[in-house]
Scaffold this motif. Sequence first.
Motif, mmCIF file in Angstrom:
data_model
loop_
_atom_site.group_PDB
_atom_site.id
_atom_site.type_symbol
_atom_site.label_atom_id
_atom_site.label_comp_id
_atom_site.label_asym_id
_atom_site.label_seq_id
_atom_site.Cartn_x
_atom_site.Cartn_y
_atom_site.Cartn_z
ATOM 1 N N LEU A 3 4.895 -11.947 -3.477
ATOM 2 C CA LEU A 3 4.118 -10.876 -3.336
ATOM 3 C C LEU A 3 2.885 -11.091 -2.505
ATOM 4 O O LEU A 3 1.817 -10.526 -2.558
ATOM 5 C CB LEU A 3 3.543 -10.305 -4.689
ATOM 6 C CG LEU A 3 4.870 -9.780 -5.215
ATOM 7 C CD1 LEU A 3 4.729 -9.407 -6.825
ATOM 8 C CD2 LEU A 3 5.632 -8.614 -4.572
ATOM 9 N N LYS A 4 2.735 -12.106 -1.704
ATOM 10 C CA LYS A 4 1.555 -12.606 -1.004
ATOM 11 C C LYS A 4 0.938 -11.564 -0.151
ATOM 12 O O LYS A 4 0.114 -11.036 -0.256
ATOM 13 C CB LYS A 4 1.577 -13.894 -0.411
ATOM 14 C CG LYS A 4 0.735 -14.483 0.141
ATOM 15 C CD LYS A 4 0.646 -15.878 0.709
ATOM 16 C CE LYS A 4 1.810 -15.801 2.079
ATOM 17 N NZ LYS A 4 2.212 -17.064 2.299
ATOM 18 N N THR A 5 1.873 -11.446 1.040
ATOM 19 C CA THR A 5 1.491 -10.547 2.022
ATOM 20 C C THR A 5 1.087 -8.994 1.563
ATOM 21 O O THR A 5 0.556 -8.252 2.095
ATOM 22 C CB THR A 5 2.411 -10.447 3.054
ATOM 23 O OG1 THR A 5 3.815 -10.666 2.534
ATOM 24 C CG2 THR A 5 2.087 -11.585 4.225
ATOM 25 N N ASN A 6 2.136 -8.646 0.609
ATOM 26 C CA ASN A 6 2.076 -7.108 0.398
ATOM 27 C C ASN A 6 0.929 -6.603 -0.447
ATOM 28 O O ASN A 6 0.510 -5.667 -0.299
ATOM 29 C CB ASN A 6 3.557 -6.963 -0.707
ATOM 30 C CG ASN A 6 3.241 -6.873 -1.711
ATOM 31 O OD1 ASN A 6 2.420 -6.220 -2.504
ATOM 32 N ND2 ASN A 6 4.227 -7.405 -2.519
ATOM 33 N N TYR A 192 6.091 -2.340 -8.692
ATOM 34 C CA TYR A 192 5.466 -2.383 -7.188
ATOM 35 C C TYR A 192 6.002 -1.340 -6.420
ATOM 36 O O TYR A 192 5.303 -0.721 -5.726
ATOM 37 C CB TYR A 192 5.494 -3.671 -6.664
ATOM 38 C CG TYR A 192 4.894 -4.547 -7.272
ATOM 39 C CD1 TYR A 192 3.208 -4.865 -6.898
ATOM 40 C CD2 TYR A 192 5.098 -5.809 -8.265
ATOM 41 C CE1 TYR A 192 2.463 -5.717 -7.394
ATOM 42 C CE2 TYR A 192 4.046 -6.744 -8.461
ATOM 43 C CZ TYR A 192 2.914 -6.711 -8.192
ATOM 44 O OH TYR A 192 1.934 -7.434 -8.678
ATOM 45 N N ALA A 193 7.239 -1.397 -6.482
ATOM 46 C CA ALA A 193 7.879 -0.198 -5.380
ATOM 47 C C ALA A 193 7.564 1.392 -5.655
ATOM 48 O O ALA A 193 7.111 2.006 -4.894
ATOM 49 C CB ALA A 193 9.220 -0.121 -5.431
ATOM 50 N N GLY A 196 4.163 1.697 -4.853
ATOM 51 C CA GLY A 196 3.772 1.565 -3.485
ATOM 52 C C GLY A 196 4.249 2.752 -2.563
ATOM 53 O O GLY A 196 3.751 3.199 -1.555
ATOM 54 N N ASN A 197 5.566 3.191 -2.787
ATOM 55 C CA ASN A 197 5.912 4.604 -2.151
ATOM 56 C C ASN A 197 7.020 5.011 -3.185
ATOM 57 O O ASN A 197 8.172 4.983 -3.064
ATOM 58 C CB ASN A 197 6.433 4.258 -0.823
ATOM 59 C CG ASN A 197 6.840 5.460 -0.292
ATOM 60 O OD1 ASN A 197 7.095 6.552 -1.008
ATOM 61 N ND2 ASN A 197 7.076 5.401 1.142
ATOM 62 N N ARG A 264 -0.336 -2.214 -5.305
ATOM 63 C CA ARG A 264 -1.166 -3.431 -4.771
ATOM 64 C C ARG A 264 -1.655 -3.942 -6.058
ATOM 65 O O ARG A 264 -2.641 -3.327 -6.506
ATOM 66 C CB ARG A 264 -1.947 -3.336 -3.771
ATOM 67 C CG ARG A 264 -1.069 -3.255 -2.242
ATOM 68 C CD ARG A 264 -2.017 -3.044 -1.136
ATOM 69 N NE ARG A 264 -2.624 -1.761 -1.281
ATOM 70 C CZ ARG A 264 -3.947 -1.339 -0.713
ATOM 71 N NH1 ARG A 264 -4.341 -2.210 0.155
ATOM 72 N NH2 ARG A 264 -4.217 -0.368 -0.765
#
Lengths: 314, 500
Positions: A3-6, A192-193, A196-197, A264
């Motif tokens: 989950l680094k970049t997210n 997370y999903a 996130g949206n 996030r």
Amino acid sequence: MQLKTNNQSILQKIAPFIGLILIIVIITILNPGFLSVSNLMNVLRQVSINALIAFGMTFVILTGGIDLSVGATLALTGAVSAGMMASGVDPIFAMLLGLLLGAVLGAINGIIIAKGKVAPFIATLATMTIYRGLTLVYTDGRPISGLGDSLTFQMLGKGYFLGIPIPVVTMIVSFAILYFILKKTTFGRRVYAVGGNEEASILSGINADRIKIYVYSLLGLLAALASLILTSRLNSAQPTAGEMFELDAIAAVVLGGTSLTGGRGWIVGTLIGALIIGVLNNGLNLIGVPSFFQQVVKGAVILLAVLLDRKKTA
Amino acid sequence: MIRMTDISKSFSGNKVLKNVHFALEKGEIHALMGENGAGKSTLMKVMSGIYTRDSGMIEVKGEKVHFTSPKQAEKAGIAVIHQELNILPHLSIADNLFLGREETIGRTGILKTKQMEKKTRQILLDLGLDINPADPASSLSVGKQQILEIAKALSVDAEVIIMDEPTAALTDREIDNLFKTIRDLQKRGVSFIYISHRMEEIFSLCDRITILRDGEFVGERKISETSFDEIVQMMVGRELGERYPERKSTIGEIKLAVKGLSRKNCFEDISFELRRGEVLSIAGLMGAGRTEVAQSLFGYKKLDSGTIEFDGKQVRIDTPKKAKEMGIGYVTEDRKSEGLVVDFTVEENVSMTNFAAISKNGLISKDRERQLYDTMVKRLGIRTSGPDQAAKSLSGGNQQKVVIAKWLGIEPKLLILDEPTRGVDVGAKKEIYSIINELAERGVAILMISSELPEVIGMADRVLVMHEGKITADLAKNEMTQERIMHFATGGGKLAVEDQ
């Protein structure tokens, strides 16, 4: 890795950690006694209750929600378990029932939010009042004591395991499990999903309602666990227990860099956030800051941390 | 009017503009084209002061300028109309037009509402829009909102208006209207920079065109002296060949049969059949109910009545989850709001529909997840810097491929594609067409909603035309013409078929 970049850049991720070290250094310079083993254990024990709630709050906030009712959930589950123990019910059974009640109270929040489409802030503001009211009704406004001397129950708040307070052990074990869930399981990914949206998640075949109900239940369960630790330590259940705990938990999550808009963040940050709050509470006492003024400092630190975070993302 | 010379710009070491030139004459409509990621948006952001350039020179009316904020660019007469319109839907049309520079009684802050409404009415009448200025802005169609945006730009004395994909969400009639407004303003000396992927529009509207590729200036042409093929070749840097690749699929047995589907205020009595290996297109204007039909088939919106047969068995699809389990995939119309979790990595997005394949007992297998990602990236030719690249930083075409990749993982039997190439450049468009063909050849039934008629005619075996919630025509490949589809899409009667 995953989950680094997210989430955020590396710098943003370690910022809360640097903040914690900084606070520890300042407090230690002003009072070297802070670093004694006994004091550190003390800090960790104080942190454990808020940390447990904050871990659950992380899940809720990651889905884009919030839960104001955790403090009241803690009070009600504590009172019910204590009431049963006081009236002679098997303590282990009473504790399990308390945990179950916590999960149910959380699930109620989740159902109102997911199925009733009520904004989480409003829904849990209402249930906060209801749960607190039920606590007062159940206890008649008085503390419940005389909880018996069950070893398991007494150990929960006051015991030690290999020299580490049991509440701290509970916190570490919970952290490890929840970290794993968030990072390695489909459930964690769906949390997370959804945050996130939500629309894209539903359109990907994810049952977003169910995920929401689960995260609020999890938080309720953790609040109940925290309440058992608190009840054990005080050897009584207070009807006013847990007031403002929700705010400390939210503060810990936010200090840890999790976004209030959902999607996030990470639970390691929350642990650090809880430690920052705990170290401040303890350290400000040690260096002799008057107790009324402590609140001002705590609030200012939270504000500063969030403002710095803002700067970086902008 | 504006001259940009040797403009360069880097983001974290990545050069996105390399010595780009751009020159805009007074009173011309200048197209800016390039594939997604070619640097068009960045160049425009440099021009309008959102980004500052690393090097190069910008002159406006012969004077060197150095904008550090959009406000400064606005003062110099440069206005931008973004693809996502900047309209506050709940405020009135007049409030929107005067936002930030309201007329008040003295300095009291008390609004001169009547006066502003009167002016709004006049300004918009000049642009060919007859509306009640007190109505909420949300009551305007997207096309009229565009014109309101132009009015806003003009009211701050803009001499250069930059428009980014203004027609993406407009109907043909609205596009005509918009073009008429643009041409009128051109006669008054206003210059336009027009960014679009729609070749037809650029040829009918623009005077000159500048083409960028990979952050570099490729060339500038007069529209009257160039051709479709030349521009495409400049954009992609190679011959593209046929716009719509050939498909060799055999159409098999009936996969999906729907009868009498209705949903209140959306569509009614929708019946059709879709076979294995067939590409069935639904054409129609915006708001004809096409997306709603797709959403209902996918279990996202409830049906009021009607039956769905899938593989010859009657089924009820009430959640997207169920649709997915049956082997139905849905590539949504709006990839940012419905298709992707933009903060997720590419890999995580691909995984979202495929937990069953990459996990066991609820535990995600890192290896299998990476395997799925690798397969999809290769199969669809997704250009990423790696699995950990955030979906939001991909170009439109690649984002669209990621959304398609999500659904290829489930090995769909029926794939619904809603505007699969909207906002996607020519190169990526052709790649997406090839993917659709490959799926059809494998026997997947394809339902493709599209507003681009050339695409419908180029790709579909059969087209259903919808108008105001009803199917008005079912045309086979040899019966499709743009005129005929348009005729039915705008509500023309059945007779027209027999006429021809």
